[in-house]
Design a protein around this motif. Structure first.
Motif, PDB file in Angstrom:
ATOM      1  N   LYS A   1     -28.502 -21.904   9.186  1.00 23.93           N
ATOM      2  CA  LYS A   1     -28.290 -23.313   8.867  1.00 23.93           C
ATOM      3  C   LYS A   1     -26.906 -23.738   9.357  1.00 23.93           C
ATOM      4  CE  LYS A   1     -29.778 -24.931   4.905  1.00 23.93           C
ATOM      5  NZ  LYS A   1     -29.914 -25.122   3.452  1.00 23.93           N
ATOM      6  N   TYR A   2     -26.858 -24.874   9.988  1.00 20.42           N
ATOM      7  CA  TYR A   2     -25.590 -25.392  10.474  1.00 20.42           C
ATOM      8  C   TYR A   2     -24.927 -26.251   9.399  1.00 20.42           C
ATOM      9  CZ  TYR A   2     -26.779 -23.724  15.087  1.00 20.42           C
ATOM     10  OH  TYR A   2     -27.086 -22.913  16.157  1.00 20.42           O
TER      11      TYR A   2
ATOM     12  N   ARG B   1     -18.347 -25.831  12.281  1.00 27.30           N
ATOM     13  CA  ARG B   1     -19.694 -25.788  11.697  1.00 27.30           C
ATOM     14  C   ARG B   1     -20.767 -25.594  12.776  1.00 27.30           C
ATOM     15  NH1 ARG B   1     -23.942 -29.156  10.929  1.00 27.30           N
ATOM     16  NH2 ARG B   1     -22.988 -30.856  12.075  1.00 27.30           N
ATOM     17  N   LEU B   2     -20.608 -26.265  13.897  1.00 25.63           N
ATOM     18  CA  LEU B   2     -21.604 -26.177  14.962  1.00 25.63           C
ATOM     19  C   LEU B   2     -21.523 -24.872  15.756  1.00 25.63           C
ATOM     20  CD1 LEU B   2     -21.472 -29.843  16.242  1.00 25.63           C
ATOM     21  CD2 LEU B   2     -23.264 -28.777  14.877  1.00 25.63           C
ATOM     22  N   GLN B   3     -20.403 -24.157  15.648  1.00 28.35           N
ATOM     23  CA  GLN B   3     -20.227 -22.943  16.448  1.00 28.35           C
ATOM     24  C   GLN B   3     -20.011 -21.687  15.620  1.00 28.35           C
ATOM     25  OE1 GLN B   3     -17.757 -23.592  20.052  1.00 28.35           O
ATOM     26  NE2 GLN B   3     -17.216 -25.485  18.998  1.00 28.35           N
ATOM     27  N   LYS B   4     -20.237 -21.760  14.318  1.00 29.56           N
ATOM     28  CA  LYS B   4     -19.928 -20.617  13.464  1.00 29.56           C
ATOM     29  C   LYS B   4     -20.815 -19.404  13.733  1.00 29.56           C
ATOM     30  CE  LYS B   4     -22.704 -22.090   9.572  1.00 29.56           C
ATOM     31  NZ  LYS B   4     -22.689 -22.524   8.192  1.00 29.56           N
ATOM     32  N   GLU B   5     -21.946 -19.585  14.412  1.00 30.08           N
ATOM     33  CA  GLU B   5     -22.791 -18.423  14.713  1.00 30.08           C
ATOM     34  C   GLU B   5     -22.079 -17.446  15.636  1.00 30.08           C
ATOM     35  OE1 GLU B   5     -23.745 -21.072  18.165  1.00 30.08           O
ATOM     36  OE2 GLU B   5     -23.665 -21.450  16.029  1.00 30.08           O
TER      37      GLU B   5
END
Length: 130
Positions: free
Chosen positions: A2-3, A76-80
């Protein structure tokens, strides 16, 4: 994945923040600097993160809040990038060290570079200890 960037993923503990600033492991890609520490925390997420913008560089609270909001969004958009490569729990603080506001697109690319540097640094430290 989840983003989102929920309460459990944010660094709020004063004790952990104090411990973080004593450790002083950092990576930097202008205008962002990340101070990190490998430690246990209460969250089930592999990392807890905080964001800061110095009052010295941005006198108006609206400017500081806007930059923090942009940094949170780009993280948040790149935390993976972080979540897929960490095997231990970390805490880190991302600080904005520039004197002018950057655009969202510029911050997005710098955040990606910063997170990649962080992963490379943790892998390097892991190889040094092994």
């Amino acid at each position: 994945m989840k983003y989102t960037l929920g309460k459990e993923e944010r660094l709020k503990s004063k004790k952990l923040i104090e411990k973080l600033y004593k450790g002083r492991n950092s990576v930097k890609t202008f205008p962002l600097r990340m101070i990190f520490l490998q430690t246990e925390h209460t969250s089930e997420f592999p990392a807890q993160v905080g964001f800061s913008v110095p009052k010295r560089n941005f006198k108006l609270a609206v400017d500081r809040n806007r930059i923090k909001r942009l940094m949170r969004e780009t993280y948040r958009l790149q935390k993976e990038i972080v979540y897929e490569n960490l095997d231990k729990s970390y805490i880190f603080m991302i600080s904005y060290i520039g004197k002018e506001e950057w655009t969202y697109e510029e911050l997005y690319s710098k955040m990606e570079k910063l997170l990649t540097l962080f992963i490379n640094e943790t892998k390097k430290n892991k190889n040094d200890k092994a």
